[in-house]
Write a protein that holds these residues in place. Structure first.
Motif, PDB file in Angstrom:
ATOM      1  N   UNK A  66       0.843  -1.197   0.000  1.00  0.00           N
ATOM      2  CA  UNK A  66       0.000   0.000   0.000  1.00  0.00           C
ATOM      3  C   UNK A  66       0.878   1.246   0.000  1.00  0.00           C
ATOM      4  N   UNK A  67       1.034   1.842  -1.161  1.00  0.00           N
ATOM      5  CA  UNK A  67       1.777   3.101  -1.235  1.00  0.00           C
ATOM      6  C   UNK A  67       1.147   3.962  -2.312  1.00  0.00           C
ATOM      7  N   UNK A  68       1.482   5.239  -2.287  1.00  0.00           N
ATOM      8  CA  UNK A  68       0.999   6.149  -3.330  1.00  0.00           C
ATOM      9  C   UNK A  68       2.211   6.860  -3.918  1.00  0.00           C
ATOM     10  N   UNK A  69       2.234   6.938  -5.235  1.00  0.00           N
ATOM     11  CA  UNK A  69       3.367   7.547  -5.928  1.00  0.00           C
ATOM     12  C   UNK A  69       2.834   8.553  -6.947  1.00  0.00           C
ATOM     13  N   UNK A  70       3.329   9.775  -6.870  1.00  0.00           N
ATOM     14  CA  UNK A  70       3.042  10.797  -7.887  1.00  0.00           C
ATOM     15  C   UNK A  70       4.333  11.090  -8.628  1.00  0.00           C
ATOM     16  N   UNK A  71       4.449  10.580  -9.845  1.00  0.00           N
ATOM     17  CA  UNK A  71       5.580  10.991 -10.670  1.00  0.00           C
ATOM     18  C   UNK A  71       5.081  12.109 -11.579  1.00  0.00           C
ATOM     19  N   UNK A  72       6.000  12.881 -12.177  1.00  0.00           N
ATOM     20  CA  UNK A  72       5.517  13.971 -13.025  1.00  0.00           C
ATOM     21  C   UNK A  72       4.547  13.472 -14.108  1.00  0.00           C
ATOM     22  N   UNK A  73       4.821  12.285 -14.656  1.00  0.00           N
ATOM     23  CA  UNK A  73       3.965  11.827 -15.761  1.00  0.00           C
ATOM     24  C   UNK A  73       2.990  10.742 -15.346  1.00  0.00           C
ATOM     25  N   UNK A  74       3.296   9.980 -14.312  1.00  0.00           N
ATOM     26  CA  UNK A  74       2.409   8.885 -13.898  1.00  0.00           C
ATOM     27  C   UNK A  74       2.062   9.028 -12.433  1.00  0.00           C
ATOM     28  N   UNK A  75       0.848   8.667 -12.133  1.00  0.00           N
ATOM     29  CA  UNK A  75       0.453   8.584 -10.729  1.00  0.00           C
ATOM     30  C   UNK A  75      -0.125   7.194 -10.524  1.00  0.00           C
ATOM     31  N   UNK A  76       0.332   6.501  -9.507  1.00  0.00           N
ATOM     32  CA  UNK A  76      -0.205   5.161  -9.276  1.00  0.00           C
ATOM     33  C   UNK A  76      -0.168   4.848  -7.786  1.00  0.00           C
ATOM     34  N   UNK A  77      -0.990   3.855  -7.421  1.00  0.00           N
ATOM     35  CA  UNK A  77      -1.152   3.527  -6.014  1.00  0.00           C
ATOM     36  C   UNK A  77      -1.218   2.010  -5.882  1.00  0.00           C
ATOM     37  N   UNK A  78      -0.892   1.515  -4.698  1.00  0.00           N
ATOM     38  CA  UNK A  78      -1.040   0.088  -4.443  1.00  0.00           C
ATOM     39  C   UNK A  78       0.269  -0.650  -4.361  1.00  0.00           C
TER      40      UNK A  78
END
Lengths: 427, 427
Positions: free
Chosen positions: A363-375
């Protein structure tokens, strides 16, 4: 301080955090003398402190000896020192181990916990900005469970098992998630004679979302993850006080809790002599120009958390995180060499590489400049990035082994009360 | 203490060291209630403390949560408690968290540093019996080098780099060897502006050989190894005092040293109420019979360092080491079950499995009952045996990784001053 005088210009760096170390590395093998001053003899990887507090990692595996970073650099001197003042008239740094003149000064003193003037909160709540603080929190959490076993008073027992985390930024969110996993995976086995279902974990956020600096999607998903783990997330509520027993808020809501972690804000660690109103700005940070020069000076710089770089995208300054600090340190290293050679410096441009936070296993959340994804994938990315930025092969190995072990065994073995905190506080 | 009353007989074990844990394991899944009391919530692997002091290992990797050892044992209760007294009339243990009655009592309280009544030595020297003590020593060693950099007074600088270890037993010898390797491998890189060749490491032994409990060959070889590493071994010299500056001896020899480690002896950690003259014997230990019963009692036992088992081969009692403790704990576990069932107990017979000590890389001495050997192979055996006796897979992995890393890189990365010791002492 026994620093030799050489023909090279002397650069004093105050602070061996992300910014100071990045700068030092750039200045290695150049024709400058560098004196790095820090209160500790180690660089401390702050993003993983919450794992120290929750028994997931040893403190030694997220710290790295500063002398070891510098060992192959000629003309480098490290001194374990507490800088008390900067005399800008005589270009002298004043410390507990003596004074030292500089040709150039770089303030990379970082940030400290901001209690917004509330002395009760400062006295009774726990912070998690340094390794000793994180170890104190680890001790307190475990001591409270030991005490919960002993009391027959239900209210007292509940208070001992009630955790209030003030602040829903990355620190608060990551700590809450780790506590929730301890509640689920470890407490029932460690304390069979305690009803550990009544453990409460509360995160209190003054605004309307957690992880404010991240995307709305990340914020929402982090909240979902926390709630799935049984954490209570309270939004739009501001903590007004904590007297050691009761947390009061700006609403009717109160919490009886023996453990309150203050993760509600940080402020720049301003140094006396560099505290003039004209350049101390929001968040107690030093206003710097695009070359990281402190306003009014050409030879005094600030980088990292302490520096507020003017940037239209970030009207409150860049986020107080590792990335801006590392980028500023590197850039300033190049600029100082240009400056010394009499060449024009290049302005600092921040490259936003994104942000991430972990809530629990998979369970984590990641905001990259081009992609955002979670899980789950985000969680792997989070681990990889953190291992990558840790300094030292041994630290990486030990952290990696611990993570694999904790993942496979649902465990956190560093749940040791090595230096009791509670008894000490009582005295 | 909130311990439930059951129909099973209650056994209180004081101490979660090698003896207490070995006993607890034997009693698991039996029809007894076991209450284990310890001042710490962890079991601590004392033979490796010197590696914590010298930055080779993290403290967390040689400690193991006691609750985790007991987690699958029904009718087991652990309490974090300091036992202040045993009332043998009412069969009650008196602690800082309340009193508790017992049907059977096992004292496994271990040993503590013996200063032989010298309060100056107690005040100014460092001990290495617990994890906090070992961490204090680690901090002090590193702080002294930082201070040595700052002084221009040659005598002061030499004193800051002079190490005196009192006692040539395994603790003193292993610490001296580790310090010698730090002097050789780490100090010249970490402190390029310090003449680290003037670091002195002294081991002072009151008798005519070091490692007295081992074979003459092992003792001689250990001394050779130490001298090869540049350690000064002083024999037949007794330290008479240390006032924080000067170590005086029963000869003209004195040492000006800022770091003195007292490894000259331990004594049993006697508990009030069990301190009657008729059973407190040499070394402050409780005289026990072949069933580990304290003289005059059938339901009070002592095991481990605190117990002095009468044995013709060891007129002063068995050595205060892990092996006798583990063997006594196991044997007593079996005996208590026999006793409860009304069957005759079996006498304890000590199986001497030998002794070993490590001096440095590829330098160890091993005395097995049938073979005695020294050097590189002995060193591998030493490491294998220590890994084997460490509790917990994760601890073994982390220690192993650290040893491989330290071996390959000639390094010890845990040289971190996480809690300064010197400043605290000054206050």
């Amino acid at each position: 301080m026994n620093i030799p005088i050489t023909s090279f210009p002397r650069i004093i760096i105050i602070g061996g955090g992300f910014a100071g170390i990045a700068l030092a590395k750039k200045l290695s093998k150049q024709e400058v003398q560098v004196v790095l001053l820090d209160k500790n003899n180690y660089h401390n990887f702050q993003p993983l402190l919450y794992q120290v507090s929750t028994g997931g990692l040893e403190p030694d595996s997220i710290a790295y000896p500063i002398r070891k970073v510098l060992k192959d650099f000629p003309n480098f001197h490290f001194r374990l020192a507490d800088v008390t003042e900067v005399d800008t008239k005589s270009n002298t740094v004043i410390t507990d181990i003596g004074n030292l003149k500089f040709d150039y000064l770089v303030v990379a003193s970082g940030s400290k916990t901001n209690y917004f003037g509330n002395t009760d909160v400062e006295k009774y709540s726990m912070a998690m900005k340094t390794i000793p603080q994180s170890l104190n929190l680890r001790s307190l959490i475990l001591e409270n469970f030991e005490d919960a076993l002993l009391t027959s008073d239900l209210n007292e027992r509940n208070a001992l098992m009630n955790f209030v985390i003030v602040g829903g930024g990355p620190t608060g969110v990551e700590l809450a998630g780790a506590l929730a996993e301890i509640k689920k995976g470890i407490l029932p086995k460690d304390y069979p004679d305690l009803d550990t279902r009544s453990v409460q974990i509360n995160v209190i956020q003054s605004s309307d979302c957690i992880l404010k600096g991240m995307s709305a999607k990340a914020s929402q998903k982090a909240e979902d993850f926390l709630e799935k783990l049984g954490v209570h997330v309270w939004k739009n509520i501001r903590v007004t006080n904590y007297d050691g027993k009761t947390v009061t808020t700006n609403t009717d809501l109160t919490f009886e809790a023996a453990t309150v972690v203050w993760a509600a804000g940080v402020k720049g660690a301003i140094i006396k002599g560099l505290d003039a109103k004209e350049f101390v700005t929001r968040g107690n940070r030093l206003l710097v120009n695009e070359f990281n020069q402190v306003k009014g000076y050409t030879h005094i710089f600030a980088i990292g958390d302490i520096a507020c770089v003017e940037n239209n995208d970030f009207p409150n300054g860049l986020p107080m995180m590792a990335q801006p600090a590392i980028q500023q340190g590197k850039q300033l290293g190049n600029n100082m060499l240009l400056l010394i050679e009499g060449k024009p410096m290049k302005p600092f441009v921040y490259k936003d590489k994104g942000a991430m936070a972990t809530i629990g296993r998979n369970k984590a959340v990641v905001d990259l400049p081009k992609f955002k994804f979670q899980g789950a994938f985000a969680w792997y990315v989070w681990m990889f990035v953190h291992l990558f930025f840790l300094i030292g092969f041994r630290n990486r190995m030990v952290v990696f082994i611990n993570w694999v072990y904790n993942y496979v065994r649902f465990d956190r073995e560093a749940r040791l009360i090595i230096r009791p905190f509670k008894k000490k506080r009582k005295v």
